[in-house]
Scaffold this active site. Structure first.
Site, PDB file in Angstrom:
ATOM      1  N   ARG A 270       0.831  -1.161  -0.261  1.00  0.00           N
ATOM      2  CA  ARG A 270       0.226   0.061  -0.093  1.00  0.00           C
ATOM      3  C   ARG A 270       0.864   1.025   0.022  1.00  0.00           C
ATOM      4  NH1 ARG A 270      -4.520   1.008   4.577  1.00  0.00           N
ATOM      5  NH2 ARG A 270      -2.865   1.232   5.980  1.00  0.00           N
TER       6      ARG A 270
ATOM      7  N   THR B 193      -0.919   7.600  -0.954  1.00  0.00           N
ATOM      8  CA  THR B 193      -2.188   7.515  -1.614  1.00  0.00           C
ATOM      9  C   THR B 193      -3.163   6.190  -1.079  1.00  0.00           C
ATOM     10  OG1 THR B 193      -1.450   5.919  -3.509  1.00  0.00           O
ATOM     11  CG2 THR B 193      -1.305   8.540  -3.645  1.00  0.00           C
TER      12      THR B 193
ATOM     13  N   ASP C  79      -0.042  -3.369  12.674  1.00  0.00           N
ATOM     14  CA  ASP C  79       0.394  -3.901  11.047  1.00  0.00           C
ATOM     15  C   ASP C  79       0.668  -5.341  11.340  1.00  0.00           C
ATOM     16  OD1 ASP C  79       2.393  -4.530   8.879  1.00  0.00           O
ATOM     17  OD2 ASP C  79       2.172  -2.575   8.526  1.00  0.00           O
TER      18      ASP C  79
ATOM     19  N   ASP D  88       4.376  -6.473   9.972  1.00  0.00           N
ATOM     20  CA  ASP D  88       5.381  -6.261  10.846  1.00  0.00           C
ATOM     21  C   ASP D  88       5.148  -6.837  12.239  1.00  0.00           C
ATOM     22  OD1 ASP D  88       6.377  -4.246   9.246  1.00  0.00           O
ATOM     23  OD2 ASP D  88       5.656  -2.450  10.276  1.00  0.00           O
TER      24      ASP D  88
END
Length: 209
Positions: A104, A108, A200, A203
């Site tokens: 991602r 944006t 996340d 992660d």
């Protein structure tokens, strides 16, 4: 959403809470993602067709149920989807495996593809697409577009945690794809992360936070 199934089994909800905890270490996080995925896999495959075939036990021969119909394909959205793929594969060891590499863009929030590899006969298979998070919905939407371009006609999406915004975005593009989620959380924050969420997932799974 008529295509949404929230898997509210107590074990799934308990393990999601473990994943949400900030102090859950990397190894344990990865392990629990696999465990939850196995539990979700039972729900995703609940309606697989069976057929009767002769089986010989130590005592007799009789007609016993075995899976029939469509072959399966598990597809992971890299890299966070790998933990879910591991769990699903332990439940469905004969399924073919595909990978879609998407990340991602942090400005944006749109997905950028860097890898795509699926079985050549994917049009003949029920595809189970896995990714821990359905946040903005753009990544899952793009992944399903690519699968359809490759010929996939029957697709299910499995996520651990979803945001209402992402569900709406995904459903607008793919109203024909069933979504299975462990939880639908409150909302997205200003950075496109799910609240309360679990951080996340990639992660936390691989220790790169």
């Amino acid at each position: 959403m008529p295509t949404l199934t929230v898997i509210d089994h107590p074990l799934v909800q308990h393990k999601l809470t473990i994943l949400r905890r900030r102090e859950t270490p990397t190894g344990r996080f990865h392990e629990v993602v696999r465990e939850v995925s196995v539990l979700m896999g039972y729900e995703l495959t609940r309606d697989l067709a069976l057929e009767e075939r002769p089986v010989t036990t130590p005592l007799t021969t009789f007609e016993a149920p075995l899976l029939s119909g469509k072959k399966l394909c598990l597809v992971s959205i890299m890299r966070a989807g790998q933990g879910m793929l591991d769990g699903m594969r332990s439940l469905l060891p004969s399924a073919r495996i595909g990978h879609i590499g998407l990340y991602r863009d942090q400005e944006t929030l749109t997905p950028i593809e860097y890898f795509f590899k699926v079985p050549s006969d994917i049009e003949e298979r029920l595809v189970i697409l896995v990714d821990p998070m359905l946040a903005t919905g753009h990544t899952a939407t793009a992944a399903v577009h690519r699968l359809k371009e490759a010929g996939a006609a029957s697709i299910r999406l499995a996520v651990l945690v979803a945001a209402p915004e992402g569900l709406r975005t995904f459903h607008e593009s793919h109203p024909d794809v069933a979504v299975y989620a462990g939880s639908v959380d409150e909302r997205l924050d200003e950075h496109g992360y799910i609240l309360p969420g679990l951080g996340d997932a990639g992660d936390r799974m691989f220790g790169t936070r």
